[in-house]
Scaffold this active site. Structure first.
Site, PDB file in Angstrom:
ATOM      1  CB  SER A 161      -0.764  -0.044   1.169  1.00  0.00           C
ATOM      2  OG  SER A 161      -1.559   1.226   1.516  1.00  0.00           O
ATOM      3  CE1 TYR A 209      -4.196  -2.842   5.647  1.00  0.00           C
ATOM      4  CE2 TYR A 209      -3.688  -0.776   5.084  1.00  0.00           C
ATOM      5  CZ  TYR A 209      -4.037  -1.903   4.874  1.00  0.00           C
ATOM      6  OH  TYR A 209      -4.094  -2.147   3.578  1.00  0.00           O
ATOM      7  CE  LYS A 241      -1.731  -4.839   3.532  1.00  0.00           C
ATOM      8  NZ  LYS A 241      -1.946  -6.052   3.018  1.00  0.00           N
TER       9      LYS A 241
END
Ligand code: NAD
Ligand code: WQD
Length: 339
Positions: free
Chosen positions: A126, A151, A155
């Site tokens: 991302s 989150y 990643k």
């Protein structure tokens, strides 16, 4: 015929990718525990794919035994790893659950790749790994900043693991750093299924237009941007899906330049929140009910991708316009209303 395991393949981006993989001749196995999707997506993929149906395995991929069984019972040539929890706000409230799920899924994939000699892995990453860029467009060489959420940290951590895991040469990996995926398949048979009140802009717009939400609040209108609203690189999910096919082909055609590679997957163009609303109103003819509100904590002001590396190395470029993104998102919303 190569078989690709698509984890999280009943989800938003995974389902579109399964369609594109099948369209060019890959066999697809989808493994998903349906925590954020439904099994009926498999029927829809089959309809879009003229009767070609992916094999579906319902499994919690964070569970060692359930993950291992998939590999013991199927011959797999490559993995595209979409399965993860993905809500930024929720990850701040439930950080442990996010680390456990997103990291354990990845580790279970790596363990089974080693055990079964599977060499190729594509990871959903991302643009969140970049944080707030010092300048735009942002290139892949820009070092990631401290993550703004658990989150985002998951990643970064999976990318970090891949950097080291791929050094032994047994596994080759590509991380695709998506910018802001929006829109839906042109058939309106698959699209995003937001759970509850949407956090993201596009589903909030379409649900407001559909009368499910009363009003869209634009988070801040006094940012240092031309119209005062934040700027993002929105990318059509079909373009994004095709990037995964190109990444997989790259492995099988032995075109990798390194055992671990990361690519920005965006359009290279920045659009503001107001630009998106204007496009939506133009393509649908609907006047959107919106107001300006406070800034949202954690929002970056502006970010858009430098896509030079993806264009040169992958030979991939986004083709669909912002108007195609907003209109397809609306068609999907209309289709959902009929169900
Ligand atoms: P999604 O929630 O629609 O799809 C993810 C799928 O993973 C869901 O179907 C869910 O049921 C499944 N899943 C989650 N935990 C699982 C588990 N333990 N076992 C099996 N299946 C599990 O999300 P999406 O938007 O399609 O995102 C796909 C990937 O892309 C995610 O890794 C996400 O972090 C990443 N990503 C998404 C965006 C975005 O804005 N949508 C942007 C950048 C990166
Ligand atoms: C876009 C713009 C909001 C809702 C998130 C994740 C990121 C990545 C993509 C996974 C921002 C504004 C939004 C609303 C608004 N996901 N907005 N009113 O925050 O860029 O990125 O999804 O990796 O990690 O953080 O996307 O769609 O939430 O917001 O004004 O009701 O729309 O402020 O400027 P974001 P978004």
């Amino acid at each position: 015929m190569k078989t690709i395991l698509v984890t999280g393949g009943t989800g938003y981006i995974g389902s579109h990718t399964a369609v594109e993989l099948q369209a060019v001749g890959y066999d697809v196995i989808i493994a998903d525990n349906l925590v954020n999707s439904t099994a009926s997506v498999i029927d829809r993929i089959e309809r879009i794919s003229n009767g070609k149906r992916p094999l579906f395995i319902k499994a919690d991929l964070s569970n060692e035994t359930e993950a291992a069984a998939i590999f013991d019972n199927n011959k797999i040539d490559g993995i595209i790893n979409f399965a993860a929890f993905k809500a930024v706000g929720e990850s701040c409230e439930k950080p442990i659950e996010y680390y456990r799920n997103n990291l354990q899924i990845a580790i279970n994939m790596f363990v089974n790749m080693k055990k079964h000699g599977i060499k190729y892995f594509v990871q959903s990453s991302s643009c969140t790994v970049y944080g707030e860029p010092d300048s735009n467009p942002i290139s892949e060489n820009t070092p990631p900043k401290f993550a703004v959420s658990p989150y985002g940290n998951t990643k970064q951590m999976v990318e970090d693991m891949l950097q080291f895991i791929t050094q032994t040469g047994e596994i080759k990996a590509i991380a695709l750093r998506y910018f802001n995926p929006v829109g839906a398949h042109p058939t309106a048979l698959i699209g995003e299924l937001p759970n509850g009140i949407p956090n993201n802009l596009m589903p909030y717009i379409t649900q407001t237009a559909a009368g499910i939400r009363k009003q869209l609040t634009i988070f801040g209108n006094n940012y240092p941007t031309p119209d005062g609203t934040c700027i993002r690189d929105y990318i059509h999910v079909v373009d994004l899906a095709k990037a995964h096919v190109v990444a997989m082909d790259r492995f099988f055609e032995h075109k990798n330049k390194a055992n671990f590679e990361a690519f920005n997957i965006g359009t290279g163009n920045g659009f503001s929140v107001l630009d998106i609303i204007k496009s939506f109103e133009k393509t649908t003819g609907i006047k959107l009910n919106y107001c300006f509100g406070e800034r949202r904590a954690g929002d970056v002001v502006r970010i858009w991708a430098d896509t030079t590396f993806a264009e040169k190395e992958l030979g991939w470029k986004a083709e669909l316009s912002i108007d195609e993104m907003t209109l397809s998102a609306w068609h999907w919303q209309q289709q959902l209303a009929q169900e």
